[in-house]
Scaffold this motif. Sequence first.
Motif, PDB file in Angstrom:
ATOM      1  N   CYS A 240       8.175   6.017   3.640  1.00 53.29           N
ATOM      2  CA  CYS A 240       7.797   4.860   2.824  1.00 53.29           C
ATOM      3  C   CYS A 240       6.271   4.781   2.856  1.00 53.29           C
ATOM      4  N   ARG A 241       5.683   4.832   1.681  1.00 57.51           N
ATOM      5  CA  ARG A 241       4.221   4.892   1.618  1.00 57.51           C
ATOM      6  C   ARG A 241       3.571   3.520   1.664  1.00 57.51           C
ATOM      7  N   CYS A 242       4.350   2.465   1.472  1.00 57.75           N
ATOM      8  CA  CYS A 242       3.666   1.199   1.212  1.00 57.75           C
ATOM      9  C   CYS A 242       3.945   0.104   2.229  1.00 57.75           C
TER      10      CYS A 242
ATOM     11  N   ALA B  46      12.229  -3.654   0.661  1.00 57.13           N
ATOM     12  CA  ALA B  46      11.959  -2.887  -0.564  1.00 57.13           C
ATOM     13  C   ALA B  46      10.647  -3.401  -1.143  1.00 57.13           C
ATOM     14  N   GLN B  47       9.594  -2.615  -1.020  1.00 58.07           N
ATOM     15  CA  GLN B  47       8.291  -3.052  -1.541  1.00 58.07           C
ATOM     16  C   GLN B  47       8.144  -2.480  -2.949  1.00 58.07           C
ATOM     17  N   CYS B  48       7.461  -1.350  -3.093  1.00 61.93           N
ATOM     18  CA  CYS B  48       7.411  -0.761  -4.436  1.00 61.93           C
ATOM     19  C   CYS B  48       8.784  -0.224  -4.816  1.00 61.93           C
ATOM     20  N   GLY B  49       9.586   0.094  -3.809  1.00 64.41           N
ATOM     21  CA  GLY B  49      10.954   0.528  -4.074  1.00 64.41           C
ATOM     22  C   GLY B  49      11.108   2.009  -4.324  1.00 64.41           C
ATOM     23  N   TYR B  50      10.015   2.748  -4.307  1.00 62.05           N
ATOM     24  CA  TYR B  50      10.146   4.163  -4.656  1.00 62.05           C
ATOM     25  C   TYR B  50      10.996   4.924  -3.648  1.00 62.05           C
ATOM     26  N   CYS B  51      10.823   4.576  -2.380  1.00 58.56           N
ATOM     27  CA  CYS B  51      11.580   5.274  -1.337  1.00 58.56           C
ATOM     28  C   CYS B  51      12.982   4.688  -1.172  1.00 58.56           C
ATOM     29  N   THR B  52      13.198   3.504  -1.752  1.00 59.83           N
ATOM     30  CA  THR B  52      14.409   2.738  -1.440  1.00 59.83           C
ATOM     31  C   THR B  52      15.717   3.479  -1.728  1.00 59.83           C
TER      32      THR B  52
END
Length: 147
Positions: A131-133, A94-100
């Motif tokens: 996932c963009r990041c 989970a990086q930025c978490g937007y897609c999570t």
Amino acid sequence: MKFTVNGRTVEVAVEGSESLLRILRDDLGLYGAKDACEQGECGACTVLLDGVPVCSCLVMAADAEGAHVVTVEGVTPAEGLHPVQEALLDTGGAQCGYCTPGVVVSAAYLLEHNPDPTDEDVREALAGNICRCTGYGAIIRAIVEGK
Ligand code: FES
Ligand code: FES
């Protein structure tokens, strides 16, 4: 319209072509399903509709009449986290978490139907979750190891 969200029956007013995503976020305060592309491209808005993963931005709210919807809030246990959520945290998936949230819903669905997935199974199950990041390595590892 009346439908079930995370086991709770709700009744909401629906205008025209409003999406299920809009109703979940704006009327029901369920912000787990993310509003990203609104074109069915990214999977950030994934929820289970009658047990099947769908992009809620593409589902007309009126078509969910009588349906059973499960969002990431419903996938998450009352106490603690789903094993996939734990594993995503542990592996840095989970990086930025937007897609999570969408990833968690898709992964939970996969594991329910295939408790011992291969990397390839996971890649296929997440084909609609962008996932963009980050690379997908940590995400896939999390799902394969966190099951
Ligand atoms: S917001 Fe629904 S697929 Fe991107
Ligand atoms: S963690 Fe940022 S888009 Fe996937």
